[in-house]
Design an enzyme around this catalytic site. Structure first.
Site, short mmCIF file in Angstrom:
data_model
loop_
_atom_site.label_atom_id
_atom_site.label_comp_id
_atom_site.label_asym_id
_atom_site.label_seq_id
_atom_site.Cartn_x
_atom_site.Cartn_y
_atom_site.Cartn_z
N ARG A 116 9.30 17.96 -28.61
CA ARG A 116 10.42 17.63 -27.76
C ARG A 116 10.81 18.68 -26.54
NH1 ARG A 116 11.30 14.89 -32.60
NH2 ARG A 116 10.54 12.91 -32.42
N LYS A 138 10.02 21.74 -11.69
CA LYS A 138 9.44 20.31 -11.41
C LYS A 138 7.83 20.71 -12.17
CE LYS A 138 11.15 18.26 -7.59
NZ LYS A 138 10.68 17.59 -6.26
N GLU A 180 3.62 27.38 2.76
CA GLU A 180 4.57 27.18 2.39
C GLU A 180 5.67 28.20 2.74
OE1 GLU A 180 5.51 24.62 0.81
OE2 GLU A 180 3.78 23.64 0.15
N LYS A 208 14.73 29.31 -2.55
CA LYS A 208 14.72 28.12 -3.54
C LYS A 208 15.34 27.87 -4.50
CE LYS A 208 11.30 24.98 -5.50
NZ LYS A 208 9.99 24.58 -5.89
N GLU A 218 16.89 16.89 -6.78
CA GLU A 218 16.61 16.43 -5.34
C GLU A 218 17.33 14.87 -4.94
OE1 GLU A 218 12.61 16.94 -4.29
OE2 GLU A 218 12.80 15.69 -2.58
N ARG A 222 17.53 19.50 -1.83
CA ARG A 222 16.44 19.91 -2.09
C ARG A 222 15.24 19.30 -1.41
NH1 ARG A 222 14.18 20.98 -8.39
NH2 ARG A 222 12.19 21.60 -7.94
N ASN A 226 11.04 20.24 1.98
CA ASN A 226 10.06 19.34 2.34
C ASN A 226 9.62 19.34 3.86
OD1 ASN A 226 9.35 18.20 -0.34
ND2 ASN A 226 10.99 16.69 0.06
N HIS A 229 6.74 18.69 5.72
CA HIS A 229 5.71 17.82 4.72
C HIS A 229 5.29 16.27 5.02
CE1 HIS A 229 6.17 21.53 2.51
NE2 HIS A 229 5.49 21.08 1.48
N HIS A 233 1.52 15.30 4.38
CA HIS A 233 1.02 14.54 3.28
C HIS A 233 0.11 13.48 3.91
CE1 HIS A 233 4.82 15.72 0.63
NE2 HIS A 233 3.64 16.38 0.20
N HIS A 245 -3.37 21.66 1.11
CA HIS A 245 -1.77 21.40 1.44
C HIS A 245 -1.24 22.20 2.14
CE1 HIS A 245 1.93 19.73 0.39
NE2 HIS A 245 2.52 21.12 -0.03
#
Ligand SMILES: NC(=O)c1ccc[n+]([C@@H]2O[C@H](COP(=O)([O-])OP(=O)(O)OC[C@H]3O[C@@H](n4cnc5c(N)ncnc54)[C@H](O)[C@@H]3O)[C@@H](O)[C@H]2O)c1
Ligand SMILES: [Zn+2]
Length: 345
Positions: A116, A138, A180, A208, A218, A222, A226, A229, A233, A245
Site C-alpha cells: 500500500r 504522477k 519539453e 515544475k 492539476e 499544473r 501542457n 501539447h 498529442h 512526443h
C-alpha cells in the site's frame, strides 16, 4: 564531482529534495529513508550500468524491466512487485528507479501499490525524466485503451538528476528532452538559453516544482505544463507515433504561438521568440509529416482528454500562459495556415 545544485519540491510533510549536477548520482545513498535496510533498484537494459548508484551497507536487489511503451503495463508491475516480495522488501524499505520516464513512471506506480505504498527515489537518466517525468509524483502504466490510464499520485522521497547521464543519451532521446525543455522557456519570464546545462535543468525543475507545489493534482496551474501539447498529442495520434512526443511538442509550441497571434494575444515578435528557442536554440527543426489533414487534427484535438469545453489550448499572453477554452475552429485553421507557411520557409 562538480557542484551539485539542490532544489526542493515543497509539499508539506511530503517535501523532497532534488539534486542536480554531474556525478550527483553518487549522493543517492544519503537521500534514502534512514530505516531502509533493503533497496530494490528498478532499471532497464538500455540504461548504462555505470549510472546505478552504490548503496553501501544495504541489501540491494536489481529488477530490470523492458524498454518501450509496450512494457509500460500492469503485467510489468506484477512482475516487479513479485520481485520486491521475493527480495523481502518491507514497508520501511525503498525502491530506487534508475532510468528515463518509463522506468520512473512504472517503478513509481509499483512503489505506490506495494505494501500500500513504500518510498521511491528517482534517479533520472534522460533529459525528459529530469525536467519532467521524475518530478511531481504522477506515476502509471498504459492500457490497450490508452496511455497512462492506470496510475497514482505518488511523490518520490527524493530525485537525483545526474547530468553525466546525458553523455550517453541517443540523438532522438535528446531531442525529446529538448522539446519539453523548450516549453519551460515560455512558462515563466526569463532567459533560460544563457544558462549552462546543469543550471538549465535545475531551473526547469524549479519551475515544475513550483507548479506542483501550488497545484499537485492539476486543478488549474499544473495544466500550463501542457503548453504545446494540444496539437502535439493530436500529431502523435494521427501519425501513429512516428513522431516522438518531444518532436511533436516542438511543433505544438510553434503552432500555439501562431494561435496566440491569430487570437490577438501576442504579437509577431513573440512568435519569433518561439522560433528562436525551438529552431535556433534547441535545433528542433522537425519537418511536418506529409499528408496531414487539418480537419482530422481538429477533430482529434477536440477529443483530447483535457479538452473539457470544446477546443482547449494553453496560449501565451502578455501576462504569461493561460488555459483558453472554446477556441474557434476558424482561428485554429488560420493559425495552421500561418504555421504551415512559415515552417515551409
Ligand atoms: N510522470 C510524468 O509526469 C511524465 C511526464 C512526461 C513523460 N512521462 C513518461 O515518460 C516516458 C518517456 O520517458 P523518456 O523520454 O525518458 O523515455 P524512456 O524512459 O522510454 O527512455 C528512452 C530510452 O533511453 C534509454 N536510456 C535511458 N537513460 C539513458 C542514458 N542515460 N543513456 C542511454 N540510454 C538511456 C532507455 O533505456 C530507453 O530505451 C513516457 O512513458 C511518458 O508517458 C511521464
Ligand atoms: Zn510532454
Amino acid at each position: 564531482m562538480s557542484r551539485t545544485i539542490e532544489e526542493i519540491v515543497d509539499l508539506g510533510d511530503r517535501t523532497y529534495r532534488v539534486l542536480i549536477g554531474r556525478g550527483a548520482r553518487h549522493r543517492t545513498a544519503e537521500l534514502l529513508p534512514t530505516g531502509a535496510a533493503r533497496v530494490a533498484v528498478v532499471t532497464q537494459a538500455g540504461v548504462p550500468e555505470s549510472l546505478i548508484p552504490d548503496f553501501p551497507g544495504r541489501e540491494v536487489s536489481l529488477h530490470r524491466i523492458g524498454a518501450g511503451e509496450e512494457h509500460k503495463t500492469l503485467a510489468t508491475v506484477q512482475t516487479l512487485t513479485e520481485g520486491f516480495a521475493e527480495a523481502g522488501l518491507t514497508r520501511s524499505d525503498v525502491v530506487v528507479a534508475v532510468g528515463g520516464g518509463l522506468v520512473t513512471d512504472v517503478a513509481g506506480f509499483a512503489a505506490s501499490a506495494y505494501h500500500r505504498g513504500i518510498a521511491v527515489v528517482h534517479v533520472a537518466t534522460t533529459l525528459l525524466a529530469m525536467v519532467d517525468a521524475a518530478i511531481g509524483g504522477k506515476t502509471g502504466v498504459n492500457l490497450p485503451q490508452g496511455k497512462n490510464l492506470v496510475g497514482a499520485f505518488w511523490q518520490p522521497a527524493a530525485v537525483v538528476c545526474d547530468t553525466e547521464s546525458l553523455d550517453s543519451l541517443g540523438e532522438r532521446e535528446t531531442r525529446c528532452g529538448n522539446g519539453e525543455m523548450a516549453k519551460y522557456h515560455f512558462i515563466v519570464p526569463g532567459d533560460l538559453s544563457v544558462l549552462p546545462i546543469d543550471e538549465r535543468v535545475a531551473r526547469c525543475v524549479r519551475i515544475k516544482a513550483d507548479i506542483v507545489s501550488a497545484d499537485e493534482r492539476e486543478g488549474g496551474l499544473r495544466a500550463l505544463l501542457n503548453y504545446g501539447h494540444t496539437l502535439a498529442h493530436a500529431l502523435e495520434i494521427v501519425t501513429d507515433h512516428s513522431l516522438a512526443h518531444g518532436e511533436a511538442v516542438a511543433l505544438g509550441l510553434l503552432y500555439a504561438a501562431h494561435l496566440g497571434q491569430v487570437t490577438g494575444r501576442i504579437g509577431a515578435a513573440r512568435v519569433d521568440d518561439h522560433y528562436a528557442v525551438v529552431h535556433d536554440l534547441y535545433g528542433l527543426r522537425v519537418p511536418l509529416p506529409n499528408g496531414l489533414d487539418f480537419a482530422v487534427l481538429l477533430e482529434t484535438m477536440k477529443r483530447d482528454k483535457k479538452a473539457i469545453e470544446g477546443l482547449t489550448f494553453v496560449l501565451d499572453s502578455p501576462q504569461g500562459l493561460e488555459v483558453v477554452h472554446g477556441v474557434a475552429d476558424a482561428d485554429a485553421l488560420a493559425a495552421w495556415d500561418a504555421f504551415c507557411a512559415r515552417i515551409a520557409q
